[in-house]
Design a protein around this motif. Structure first.
Motif, mmCIF file in Angstrom:
data_model
loop_
_atom_site.group_PDB
_atom_site.id
_atom_site.type_symbol
_atom_site.label_atom_id
_atom_site.label_comp_id
_atom_site.label_asym_id
_atom_site.label_seq_id
_atom_site.Cartn_x
_atom_site.Cartn_y
_atom_site.Cartn_z
ATOM 1 N N ILE A 32 50.575 42.916 44.131
ATOM 2 C CA ILE A 32 50.973 43.974 43.193
ATOM 3 C C ILE A 32 51.424 43.361 41.869
ATOM 4 N N LYS A 33 52.242 42.320 41.947
ATOM 5 C CA LYS A 33 52.719 41.659 40.720
ATOM 6 C C LYS A 33 51.555 41.073 39.931
ATOM 7 N N MET A 34 50.583 40.488 40.633
ATOM 8 C CA MET A 34 49.422 39.914 39.951
ATOM 9 C C MET A 34 48.603 41.007 39.269
ATOM 10 N N CYS A 35 48.442 42.146 39.941
ATOM 11 C CA CYS A 35 47.702 43.261 39.341
ATOM 12 C C CYS A 35 48.399 43.759 38.081
ATOM 13 N N TYR A 44 42.572 44.925 26.038
ATOM 14 C CA TYR A 44 42.322 44.177 24.805
ATOM 15 C C TYR A 44 41.638 45.080 23.786
ATOM 16 N N THR A 45 42.116 45.066 22.574
ATOM 17 C CA THR A 45 41.662 46.027 21.554
ATOM 18 C C THR A 45 40.175 45.922 21.221
ATOM 19 N N GLN A 46 39.563 44.793 21.433
ATOM 20 C CA GLN A 46 38.149 44.631 21.078
ATOM 21 C C GLN A 46 37.192 45.146 22.167
ATOM 22 N N LEU A 47 37.742 45.594 23.291
ATOM 23 C CA LEU A 47 36.903 46.147 24.352
ATOM 24 C C LEU A 47 36.591 47.610 24.047
ATOM 25 N N PRO A 48 35.449 48.098 24.542
ATOM 26 C CA PRO A 48 35.126 49.511 24.316
ATOM 27 C C PRO A 48 36.182 50.428 24.944
ATOM 28 N N ASP A 49 36.452 51.550 24.276
ATOM 29 C CA ASP A 49 37.493 52.471 24.728
ATOM 30 C C ASP A 49 37.244 52.994 26.144
ATOM 31 N N ASP A 50 36.005 53.358 26.439
ATOM 32 C CA ASP A 50 35.713 53.889 27.772
ATOM 33 C C ASP A 50 35.935 52.834 28.853
ATOM 34 N N PHE A 51 35.631 51.589 28.522
ATOM 35 C CA PHE A 51 35.882 50.492 29.462
ATOM 36 C C PHE A 51 37.385 50.326 29.680
ATOM 37 N N LYS A 52 38.149 50.320 28.603
ATOM 38 C CA LYS A 52 39.607 50.154 28.704
ATOM 39 C C LYS A 52 40.220 51.271 29.540
ATOM 40 N N LEU A 53 39.805 52.500 29.298
ATOM 41 C CA LEU A 53 40.354 53.637 30.045
ATOM 42 C C LEU A 53 40.009 53.540 31.535
ATOM 43 N N ALA A 54 38.764 53.179 31.824
ATOM 44 C CA ALA A 54 38.327 53.060 33.217
ATOM 45 C C ALA A 54 39.087 51.943 33.928
ATOM 46 N N GLN A 55 39.257 50.828 33.245
ATOM 47 C CA GLN A 55 39.978 49.697 33.843
ATOM 48 C C GLN A 55 41.439 50.050 34.113
ATOM 49 N N LYS A 56 42.068 50.713 33.154
ATOM 50 C CA LYS A 56 43.470 51.089 33.312
ATOM 51 C C LYS A 56 43.624 52.069 34.479
ATOM 52 N N LYS A 57 42.733 53.032 34.544
ATOM 53 C CA LYS A 57 42.786 54.034 35.616
ATOM 54 C C LYS A 57 42.541 53.375 36.971
ATOM 55 N N ASP A 58 41.495 52.573 37.070
ATOM 56 C CA ASP A 58 41.151 51.928 38.337
ATOM 57 C C ASP A 58 42.249 50.975 38.810
ATOM 58 N N MET A 59 42.802 50.196 37.898
ATOM 59 C CA MET A 59 43.865 49.264 38.283
ATOM 60 C C MET A 59 45.117 50.037 38.688
ATOM 61 N N GLY A 60 45.375 51.151 38.029
ATOM 62 C CA GLY A 60 46.510 51.994 38.411
ATOM 63 C C GLY A 60 46.364 52.520 39.835
ATOM 64 N N VAL A 61 45.151 52.915 40.201
ATOM 65 C CA VAL A 61 44.891 53.397 41.562
ATOM 66 C C VAL A 61 45.117 52.265 42.574
ATOM 67 N N ILE A 63 47.005 49.598 42.253
ATOM 68 C CA ILE A 63 48.438 49.284 42.336
ATOM 69 C C ILE A 63 49.168 50.322 43.175
ATOM 70 N N ARG A 64 48.880 51.608 42.964
ATOM 71 C CA ARG A 64 49.544 52.657 43.754
ATOM 72 C C ARG A 64 49.179 52.550 45.233
ATOM 73 N N ASP A 65 47.921 52.232 45.528
ATOM 74 C CA ASP A 65 47.509 52.048 46.932
ATOM 75 C C ASP A 65 48.258 50.873 47.569
ATOM 76 N N LEU A 66 48.348 49.774 46.848
ATOM 77 C CA LEU A 66 49.058 48.604 47.358
ATOM 78 C C LEU A 66 50.542 48.903 47.553
ATOM 79 N N GLU A 67 51.130 49.648 46.626
ATOM 80 C CA GLU A 67 52.541 50.017 46.768
ATOM 81 C C GLU A 67 52.755 50.908 47.993
ATOM 82 N N SER A 68 51.793 51.787 48.253
ATOM 83 C CA SER A 68 51.872 52.638 49.440
ATOM 84 C C SER A 68 51.769 51.792 50.712
ATOM 85 N N MET A 69 50.863 50.833 50.699
ATOM 86 C CA MET A 69 50.721 49.926 51.839
ATOM 87 C C MET A 69 52.014 49.142 52.049
#
Length: 98
Positions: A32-35, A44-61, A63-69
């Motif tokens: 969890i800490k590593m995630c 990173y600001t130079q990445l495409p917006d849709d990529f950044k949003l998808a990455q943030k959302k996916d990593m959030g999911v 992290i929440r799954d790992l916290e539940s575990m």
């Protein structure tokens, strides 16, 4: 009336299970800490917006799954610790009354 004494093996098995749960919980906590460390790297600001949003959302999911575990394994560890303690008390009572 027959008396049944709790065996040392039963107590040891409950303690071992609690110990393994604790080690598993520490591993999950580390992941969890590593995630959380890599989460901002995908923003990173130079990445495409849709990529950044998808990455943030996916990593959030993730992290929440790992916290539940982690919560589940801590609950199991506590239950096994309590079981080991109760078995130990039962054994002591059984030996004292024998």
């Amino acid at each position: 009336m027959s008396k049944t004494t709790v065996s040392k093996l039963q107590i040891a098995q409950a303690k071992e299970c609690a110990h393994r749960c604790e080690r598993y919980a520490l591993g999950l906590d580390t992941i969890i800490k590593m995630c959380k460390v890599v989460l901002p790297l995908g923003q990173y600001t130079q990445l495409p917006d849709d990529f950044k949003l998808a990455q943030k959302k996916d990593m959030g999911v993730i992290i929440r799954d790992l916290e539940s575990m982690l919560h589940d394994v801590k609950t199991l560890k506590n239950a096994k610790t309590d079981k080991a303690d109760n078995l130990q008390k039962q054994r002591e009572e059984g030996l004292k009354n024998a």
